[in-house]
Design a protein around this motif. Structure first.
Motif, mmCIF file in Angstrom:
data_model
loop_
_atom_site.group_PDB
_atom_site.id
_atom_site.type_symbol
_atom_site.label_atom_id
_atom_site.label_comp_id
_atom_site.label_asym_id
_atom_site.label_seq_id
_atom_site.Cartn_x
_atom_site.Cartn_y
_atom_site.Cartn_z
ATOM 1 N N GLY A 7 0.832 -1.242 0.033
ATOM 2 C CA GLY A 7 -0.041 -0.021 0.007
ATOM 3 C C GLY A 7 0.846 1.163 -0.081
ATOM 4 O O GLY A 7 0.393 2.423 -0.329
ATOM 5 N N GLU A 8 2.066 1.327 0.202
ATOM 6 C CA GLU A 8 2.890 2.281 0.179
ATOM 7 C C GLU A 8 3.600 2.765 -1.244
ATOM 8 O O GLU A 8 4.030 3.553 -1.360
ATOM 9 N N ALA A 9 3.387 1.759 -1.980
ATOM 10 C CA ALA A 9 3.670 2.098 -3.393
ATOM 11 C C ALA A 9 3.039 3.296 -4.093
ATOM 12 O O ALA A 9 1.745 3.235 -4.052
ATOM 13 N N ASP A 10 3.806 4.124 -4.739
ATOM 14 C CA ASP A 10 3.236 5.365 -5.377
ATOM 15 C C ASP A 10 2.751 4.862 -7.060
ATOM 16 O O ASP A 10 3.353 3.894 -7.345
ATOM 17 N N GLN A 11 2.190 5.696 -7.636
ATOM 18 C CA GLN A 11 1.749 5.460 -9.194
ATOM 19 C C GLN A 11 2.843 5.388 -9.927
ATOM 20 O O GLN A 11 2.989 4.737 -10.703
ATOM 21 N N ARG A 12 3.881 6.210 -9.550
ATOM 22 C CA ARG A 12 5.103 6.189 -10.381
ATOM 23 C C ARG A 12 5.902 5.128 -10.340
ATOM 24 O O ARG A 12 6.426 4.397 -11.448
ATOM 25 N N THR A 32 -1.119 -7.978 -20.475
ATOM 26 C CA THR A 32 -2.270 -7.743 -19.612
ATOM 27 C C THR A 32 -1.723 -7.271 -18.244
ATOM 28 O O THR A 32 -0.633 -7.664 -17.853
ATOM 29 N N VAL A 33 -2.535 -6.345 -17.461
ATOM 30 C CA VAL A 33 -2.383 -5.863 -16.298
ATOM 31 C C VAL A 33 -3.453 -6.356 -15.505
ATOM 32 O O VAL A 33 -4.663 -6.137 -15.883
ATOM 33 N N LEU A 34 -3.302 -6.865 -14.407
ATOM 34 C CA LEU A 34 -4.442 -7.469 -13.650
ATOM 35 C C LEU A 34 -4.280 -6.712 -12.130
ATOM 36 O O LEU A 34 -3.118 -6.749 -11.587
ATOM 37 N N ALA A 35 -5.340 -6.098 -11.844
ATOM 38 C CA ALA A 35 -5.519 -5.504 -10.354
ATOM 39 C C ALA A 35 -6.370 -6.249 -9.528
ATOM 40 O O ALA A 35 -7.433 -6.422 -9.997
ATOM 41 N N SER A 41 -9.952 -1.682 -1.779
ATOM 42 C CA SER A 41 -8.437 -1.672 -1.667
ATOM 43 C C SER A 41 -7.641 -0.730 -2.699
ATOM 44 O O SER A 41 -6.586 -0.508 -2.557
ATOM 45 N N GLY A 42 -8.377 0.022 -3.599
ATOM 46 C CA GLY A 42 -7.766 0.941 -4.356
ATOM 47 C C GLY A 42 -7.506 0.491 -5.665
ATOM 48 O O GLY A 42 -6.728 1.154 -6.498
ATOM 49 N N LYS A 43 -8.057 -0.519 -6.311
ATOM 50 C CA LYS A 43 -7.814 -0.996 -7.650
ATOM 51 C C LYS A 43 -8.124 0.128 -8.547
ATOM 52 O O LYS A 43 -7.311 0.092 -9.637
ATOM 53 N N THR A 44 -9.482 0.525 -8.394
ATOM 54 C CA THR A 44 -9.780 1.612 -9.575
ATOM 55 C C THR A 44 -8.880 2.683 -9.677
ATOM 56 O O THR A 44 -8.415 3.302 -10.433
ATOM 57 N N HIS A 45 -8.494 3.107 -8.196
ATOM 58 C CA HIS A 45 -7.522 4.502 -8.031
ATOM 59 C C HIS A 45 -6.369 4.025 -8.869
ATOM 60 O O HIS A 45 -5.528 4.747 -9.436
ATOM 61 N N THR A 46 -5.797 2.798 -8.704
ATOM 62 C CA THR A 46 -4.638 2.622 -9.163
ATOM 63 C C THR A 46 -4.306 2.413 -10.722
ATOM 64 O O THR A 46 -3.485 3.045 -11.328
ATOM 65 N N GLU A 59 1.868 15.041 -11.759
ATOM 66 C CA GLU A 59 1.722 13.772 -12.259
ATOM 67 C C GLU A 59 1.410 12.593 -11.304
ATOM 68 O O GLU A 59 1.091 11.560 -11.626
ATOM 69 N N GLU A 60 1.713 12.594 -9.877
ATOM 70 C CA GLU A 60 1.711 11.696 -9.125
ATOM 71 C C GLU A 60 0.165 11.151 -8.932
ATOM 72 O O GLU A 60 0.211 9.989 -8.625
ATOM 73 N N ARG A 61 -0.844 11.897 -9.292
ATOM 74 C CA ARG A 61 -2.142 11.298 -9.356
ATOM 75 C C ARG A 61 -2.434 10.612 -10.524
ATOM 76 O O ARG A 61 -3.503 9.791 -10.432
ATOM 77 N N THR A 62 -1.656 10.558 -11.525
ATOM 78 C CA THR A 62 -1.903 9.808 -12.932
ATOM 79 C C THR A 62 -1.903 8.358 -12.632
ATOM 80 O O THR A 62 -0.793 7.942 -12.021
ATOM 81 N N GLY A 63 -3.091 7.651 -12.895
ATOM 82 C CA GLY A 63 -2.999 6.275 -12.793
ATOM 83 C C GLY A 63 -2.402 5.734 -14.076
ATOM 84 O O GLY A 63 -1.791 6.020 -14.962
#
Length: 81
Positions: A7-12, A32-35, A41-46, A59-63
């Motif tokens: 959970g500490e990983a950022d988008q970048r 394929t990328v699978l969340a 848990s934040g899949k959609t946000h990721t 840029e940090e908010r960009t998924g």
């Protein structure tokens, strides 16, 4: 799977794991990328984050979807020149 991030990983840093799949797809290889995770848990946000870079937020908010699109268009622009 290739990676599991906490959970500490950022988008970048997350996208650094996804970038090779995007590059492979641009080379014509299926990718394929699978969340996966619990509800909430934040899949959609990721995946989507702020979708596109926001000048206000940076840029940090960009998924990863927005980052992948950016990479695809960069690739297309380089191929056109």
């Amino acid at each position: 799977f290739d990676a599991a991030l906490d959970g500490e990983a950022d988008q970048r840093s997350l996208f650094s794991h996804i970038r090779p799949a995007c590059e492979a797809a641009l080379d014509g290889i299926n990718a394929t990328v699978l969340a996966y995770g619990q509800t909430g848990s934040g899949k959609t946000h990721t995946i989507f984050g702020g979708l596109l870079p926001d000048e206000q937020e940076g840029e940090e908010r960009t998924g990863i979807a927005g980052r992948a699109l950016h990479q695809i268009f960069e690739h297309a622009a380089c191929a056109a020149t």
